[in-house]
Write an enzyme that holds these catalytic residues in place. Structure first.
Site, PDB file in Angstrom:
ATOM      1  CB  SER A  24       1.667   4.892   7.542  1.00  0.00           C
ATOM      2  OG  SER A  24       1.229   5.101   6.225  1.00  0.00           O
ATOM      3  CG  ASN A  37      -1.958   1.108   1.159  1.00  0.00           C
ATOM      4  OD1 ASN A  37      -1.869   2.023   0.363  1.00  0.00           O
ATOM      5  ND2 ASN A  37      -2.938   1.048   2.032  1.00  0.00           N
ATOM      6  CG  ASP A  38       1.830   3.093   3.661  1.00  0.00           C
ATOM      7  OD1 ASP A  38       0.727   3.542   3.281  1.00  0.00           O
ATOM      8  OD2 ASP A  38       2.083   2.796   4.832  1.00  0.00           O
ATOM      9  CB  VAL A  39       5.964   0.387  -1.029  1.00  0.00           C
ATOM     10  CG1 VAL A  39       6.542   0.187   0.351  1.00  0.00           C
ATOM     11  CG2 VAL A  39       5.132  -0.802  -1.449  1.00  0.00           C
TER      12      VAL A  39
END
Lengths: 453, 96
Positions: free
Chosen positions: A422, A381-383
């Site tokens: 996050s 997701n965040d990456v």
């Protein structure tokens, strides 16, 4: 020729073998042989160590070695690849403990000069904090204890006092270095406490940084022990390990766009809230996904740790093979923090028999991501969150990402519309070229495979 | 002079370490770490002296514990690294 000279000559040979071993780790094709070279170097060093003058009784040595070999051997055989971070954390800890103990026991040899006393103390200090720090890191990784950051008021003051206490106790000890000095025990106790205090304020997501750093410490501790007992090979091997850990720590920090100080001293609080994202999510069915896969000539999988949790890597690899047989180019783009430690995701994919030529790094895939027909995001997701590139208000702004949004089509495999680790919204999901494949990743992929059937 | 000599070795190996490790591809970072664990078990060579001493009971016990801890690293580290590296297969080799 005397024995000491012979031992030192063998140390040169083993140092050379360690260096060769590390050099061969530069490519997956030679890496395994490199590891053998390195272990041969270790064998030579151990044999040379055993012949050292002054060793009178071997019972204890043999006893300790048998015990250690059984524990280490069983651990290495039984550990699951998903649990590698925990295992490395424990190994860091036992490396630290060994250096601590070597330093400590050297005191009983008597006739300690000031310089030696200082190095002994460094071995005890670094070894001690590596030991307890690693145990806490292990507990957090294994979720024996809550992996969230533990912060309390006045934490920095307590830690500063702890440091001052260590320096004072260490100084007092060096004035009169005796094995039964009370200052020794105070230093040891404070060092062990410091290890705990240093790791508890670090949150679960930052553990890759911490185990890399502790890895480095275990090397530095060995180095200090080498100074304490005047042994070259400990210094050489210890500093190689120390350098390795520091490089990895640096890579991990860069991949998360955080400074080391920021990781160590402040729990990750997502204080800033990025722009609220509006738009329409476009779901896709397994059947439609199949048609697109069937027509694609370049597919890139972007896995995150969620894929490993769902144990989906084996079906993903199966789909990869089918696509290849269909004349499609397949690759796996791996972000440095995709797993729970440096390089973890690569090991998980290698375990699923993905050939290593298909594992690509972020910096290699990004320049040619526009040629990718379908980027398949699984459990990441965040990456892959474009906010990191575009939205200055986003808490992850500046973090390097894999630019999947620039691929021709993006499939995001996701259970539902919840945000990532996050807690940051991801505009990728609302992108023009994004299709959401909702459901269990493993089942969705298996569904596509059966369509190919 | 002895001290200067040891520091000399330290500085050179630190530079060498940075040079070598920065060439290891990200793919192999996990085996690199477990391999580093194994190498840090080199403390074993130092632990022998302490464990083999007879004049101090306490020193001997501490040394023996050090031998055990370091052996865990050496044996466990090399074995698990080998296990991991064995999984990295090339396409050309046809999965074997």
């Amino acid at each position: 020729m005397n024995i000491e000279l012979l031992a030192n000559l063998s140390y040169i040979v083993s140092a050379a073998l360690f260096i060769f071993g590390l050099k061969m780790l530069g490519s997956p094709a030679t890496a395994r042989r490199g590891n053998l070279f390195s272990s041969l170097g270790m064998l030579i060093a151990v044999v040379a160590g055993l012949t050292a003058e002054g060793i009178v009784s071997y019972e204890y040595i043999v006893g300790g070695m048998v015990l250690g070999a059984i524990i280490g051997g069983l651990a290495a055989r039984l550990v699951a690849m998903t649990s590698m971070p925990e295992m490395v954390a424990l190994f860091n800890g036992s490396g630290g403990a060994a250096s601590l103990l070597v330093g400590w026991s050297t005191l009983y040899g008597g006739g300690i000069e000031t310089f030696t006393a200082i190095t002994i103390l460094l071995a005890i200090l670094i070894g001690g904090l590596t030991f307890t720090g690693s145990l806490i890191a292990y507990a957090k990784l294994a979720e024996v204890m809550n992996s969230a950051a533990i912060v309390f008021k006045g934490q920095r003051i307590v830690n500063s006092l702890l440091l001052v206490g260590i320096v004072y106790a260490a100084y007092m000890f060096c004035l009169d270095p005796q094995p039964d000095s009370q200052w020794l025990y105070i230093t040891l106790g404070l060092a062990l406490l410091l290890g705990v205090m240093a790791v508890i304020p670090i949150g679960g997501a930052d553990m890759p940084v911490v185990i890399s750093l502790l890895n480095s410490y275990s090397g530095i501790a060995a180095c200090a022990a080498g100074f304490a007992i005047n042994n070259n090979i400990l210094i050489v091997a210890g500093s190689l390990v120390g350098a390795s850990g520091i490089i990895l720590t640096n890579i991990m920090c860069k991949a998360m766009n955080r400074s080391l100080a920021n990781v160590l001293f402040s729990g990750f609080g997502a204080v800033k809230q990025g722009k609220a994202i509006e738009g329409e999510v476009k779901p896709i069915s397994v059947e439609d996904a199949y048609y697109l896969f069937e027509a694609a000539s370049n597919v890139c999988f972007v896995p995150g740790y969620g894929m490993a949790v769902a144990q989906a890597q084996h079906v993903v690899k199966e789909l990869g093979e089918i696509l290849e047989a269909n004349g499609c180019e397949v690759s796996y783009a791996i972000h440095p923090v995709a797993g729970r430690m440096p390089g973890h995701m690569n090991v998980l994919l290698a375990e699923a028999d993905v050939p290593y030529e298909q594992l690509v790094e972020m910096d290699d895939i990004n320049p040619r991501i526009e040629n990718v027909d379908i980027a398949v995001v699984i459990g990441a997701n965040d990456v892959v969150n474009p906010s990191a590139r575009e939205d200055e208000d986003s808490p992850i702004y500046g973090m390097p990402i894999i630019n999947v949004d620039q691929a021709r089509t993006v499939f995001v495999l996701k259970r539902s519309m919840a945000s990532g680790f996050s807690g940051v919204d991801n505009p990728l999901f609302f992108g023009e070229n994004t299709r959401m494949l909702f459901g269990d990743a493993k089942e969705s992929i298996a569904g596509v495979i059966s369509e190919f059937g | 002079m002895e001290i200067v000599f040891l520091i000399f070795i330290l500085v050179l190996s630190v530079f060498l370490g940075f040079e070598l490790i920065s060439k290891v591809p990200a793919t192999l970072h996990t085996p690199l770490m477990s391999g580093a664990n194994a190498i840090s078990g080199i403390t074993l060579a130092g632990a022998f002296l302490s464990a083999g001493m007879v004049d101090s009971e306490m020193g001997k016990y501490l040394g023996t514990a050090a031998v055990a801890f370091a052996t865990v690293n050496v044996v466990g580290g090399y074995m698990v690294t080998d296990r991991m590296l064995g999984m990295f297969k090339s396409k050309k080799a046809g999965g074997k």
